[in-house]
Design a protein around this motif. Sequence first.
Motif, mmCIF file in Angstrom:
data_model
loop_
_atom_site.group_PDB
_atom_site.id
_atom_site.type_symbol
_atom_site.label_atom_id
_atom_site.label_comp_id
_atom_site.label_asym_id
_atom_site.label_seq_id
_atom_site.Cartn_x
_atom_site.Cartn_y
_atom_site.Cartn_z
ATOM 1 N N GLU A 109 0.835 -1.200 0.000
ATOM 2 C CA GLU A 109 0.000 0.000 0.000
ATOM 3 C C GLU A 109 0.868 1.248 0.000
ATOM 4 N N SER A 110 0.307 2.318 -0.495
ATOM 5 C CA SER A 110 0.961 3.622 -0.452
ATOM 6 C C SER A 110 -0.118 4.696 -0.451
ATOM 7 N N GLY A 111 0.283 5.920 -0.094
ATOM 8 C CA GLY A 111 -0.636 7.033 -0.190
ATOM 9 C C GLY A 111 -1.202 7.554 1.114
ATOM 10 N N GLY A 112 -0.892 6.898 2.214
ATOM 11 C CA GLY A 112 -1.378 7.389 3.491
ATOM 12 C C GLY A 112 -0.683 8.678 3.884
ATOM 13 N N GLY A 113 -1.163 9.287 4.969
ATOM 14 C CA GLY A 113 -0.551 10.515 5.446
ATOM 15 C C GLY A 113 -1.464 11.262 6.384
ATOM 16 N N MET A 114 -1.146 12.535 6.589
ATOM 17 C CA MET A 114 -1.908 13.391 7.480
ATOM 18 C C MET A 114 -2.659 14.428 6.658
ATOM 19 N N VAL A 115 -3.891 14.664 7.035
ATOM 20 C CA VAL A 115 -4.723 15.630 6.321
ATOM 21 C C VAL A 115 -5.713 16.247 7.290
ATOM 22 N N GLN A 116 -6.145 17.442 7.009
ATOM 23 C CA GLN A 116 -7.159 18.087 7.835
ATOM 24 C C GLN A 116 -8.547 17.582 7.441
ATOM 25 N N ALA A 117 -9.465 17.683 8.370
ATOM 26 C CA ALA A 117 -10.847 17.287 8.098
ATOM 27 C C ALA A 117 -11.360 18.018 6.870
ATOM 28 N N GLY A 118 -12.045 17.263 6.015
ATOM 29 C CA GLY A 118 -12.537 17.826 4.769
ATOM 30 C C GLY A 118 -11.603 17.605 3.593
ATOM 31 N N GLY A 119 -10.395 17.166 3.894
ATOM 32 C CA GLY A 119 -9.411 16.943 2.847
ATOM 33 C C GLY A 119 -9.555 15.597 2.175
ATOM 34 N N SER A 120 -8.619 15.307 1.271
ATOM 35 C CA SER A 120 -8.662 14.076 0.482
ATOM 36 C C SER A 120 -7.319 13.368 0.494
ATOM 37 N N LEU A 121 -7.384 12.054 0.352
ATOM 38 C CA LEU A 121 -6.208 11.221 0.160
ATOM 39 C C LEU A 121 -6.580 10.106 -0.796
ATOM 40 N N LYS A 122 -5.587 9.613 -1.528
ATOM 41 C CA LYS A 122 -5.802 8.451 -2.390
ATOM 42 C C LYS A 122 -4.816 7.367 -2.005
ATOM 43 N N LEU A 123 -5.342 6.218 -1.625
ATOM 44 C CA LEU A 123 -4.527 5.063 -1.304
ATOM 45 C C LEU A 123 -4.412 4.162 -2.526
ATOM 46 N N SER A 124 -3.243 3.575 -2.694
ATOM 47 C CA SER A 124 -3.027 2.632 -3.783
ATOM 48 C C SER A 124 -2.448 1.344 -3.239
ATOM 49 N N CYS A 125 -2.724 0.268 -3.942
ATOM 50 C CA CYS A 125 -2.238 -1.045 -3.530
ATOM 51 C C CYS A 125 -1.753 -1.772 -4.775
ATOM 52 N N LEU A 126 -0.488 -2.145 -4.773
ATOM 53 C CA LEU A 126 0.099 -2.877 -5.892
ATOM 54 C C LEU A 126 0.210 -4.344 -5.508
ATOM 55 N N ALA A 127 -0.342 -5.209 -6.355
ATOM 56 C CA ALA A 127 -0.356 -6.641 -6.073
ATOM 57 C C ALA A 127 0.596 -7.385 -6.991
ATOM 58 N N SER A 128 1.385 -8.279 -6.410
ATOM 59 C CA SER A 128 2.317 -9.087 -7.195
ATOM 60 C C SER A 128 1.700 -10.442 -7.474
ATOM 61 N N THR A 129 0.908 -10.507 -8.519
ATOM 62 C CA THR A 129 0.269 -11.754 -8.893
ATOM 63 C C THR A 129 -0.055 -11.726 -10.379
ATOM 64 N N ARG A 130 0.008 -12.894 -11.024
ATOM 65 C CA ARG A 130 -0.312 -12.982 -12.444
ATOM 66 C C ARG A 130 -1.804 -13.162 -12.675
ATOM 67 N N THR A 131 -2.528 -13.383 -11.578
ATOM 68 C CA THR A 131 -3.974 -13.621 -11.693
ATOM 69 C C THR A 131 -4.770 -12.523 -11.009
ATOM 70 N N PHE A 132 -4.269 -11.312 -11.081
ATOM 71 C CA PHE A 132 -4.896 -10.182 -10.388
ATOM 72 C C PHE A 132 -6.371 -10.054 -10.737
ATOM 73 N N GLY A 133 -6.709 -10.218 -11.996
ATOM 74 C CA GLY A 133 -8.073 -10.014 -12.469
ATOM 75 C C GLY A 133 -9.063 -11.074 -12.046
ATOM 76 N N ASP A 134 -8.621 -12.116 -11.349
ATOM 77 C CA ASP A 134 -9.511 -13.204 -10.952
ATOM 78 C C ASP A 134 -10.215 -12.958 -9.629
ATOM 79 N N ASN A 135 -9.724 -12.007 -8.850
ATOM 80 C CA ASN A 135 -10.169 -11.905 -7.462
ATOM 81 C C ASN A 135 -10.793 -10.570 -7.096
ATOM 82 N N CYS A 136 -11.665 -10.655 -6.095
ATOM 83 C CA CYS A 136 -12.147 -9.461 -5.418
ATOM 84 C C CYS A 136 -11.004 -8.894 -4.572
ATOM 85 N N PHE A 137 -10.944 -7.575 -4.465
ATOM 86 C CA PHE A 137 -10.002 -6.902 -3.568
ATOM 87 C C PHE A 137 -10.771 -5.963 -2.654
ATOM 88 N N GLY A 138 -10.211 -5.763 -1.467
ATOM 89 C CA GLY A 138 -10.893 -4.902 -0.519
ATOM 90 C C GLY A 138 -9.946 -4.044 0.281
#
Length: 124
Positions: free
Chosen positions: A6-35
């Motif tokens: 995961e990446s993208g965490g941090g500190m922000v004031q109320a009302g602000g925005s953040l975007k988290l990303s998750c990179l998966a090391s798998t050849r079958t990424f498209g087969d599964n649900c992610f959460g």
Amino acid sequence: QVQLVESGGGMVQAGGSLKLSCLASTRTFGDNCFGWFRQAPGKEREFVAAINWSGHDTNYLDSVKGRFTISRDNYGNTVSLQMNSLKPEDTAIYYCARAVVSYIATTANYYDSWGQGTQVNVSS
């Protein structure tokens, strides 16, 4: 199991925005649900959002509906969580996870691979 980073965490004031990303090391990424799950200090881990294998079906924790958006890129092996209108109660460690099923899964027992987590702090 799959390595999730995961990446993208941090500190922000109320009302602000953040975007988290998750990179998966798998050849079958498209087969599964992610959460995304989160755990606040002194609280149990809770489900936040999930996306099915195709990206056409999503599910959210009631308290984040309309503020958070989960998405996936099956070519880039990434899952993202766009978080807008953040509130202090969103403060937690956020974890990306891969489910063992292709359809939407909202409970942790369906997930077999977890990232290390990324901290999100929202100040009032």
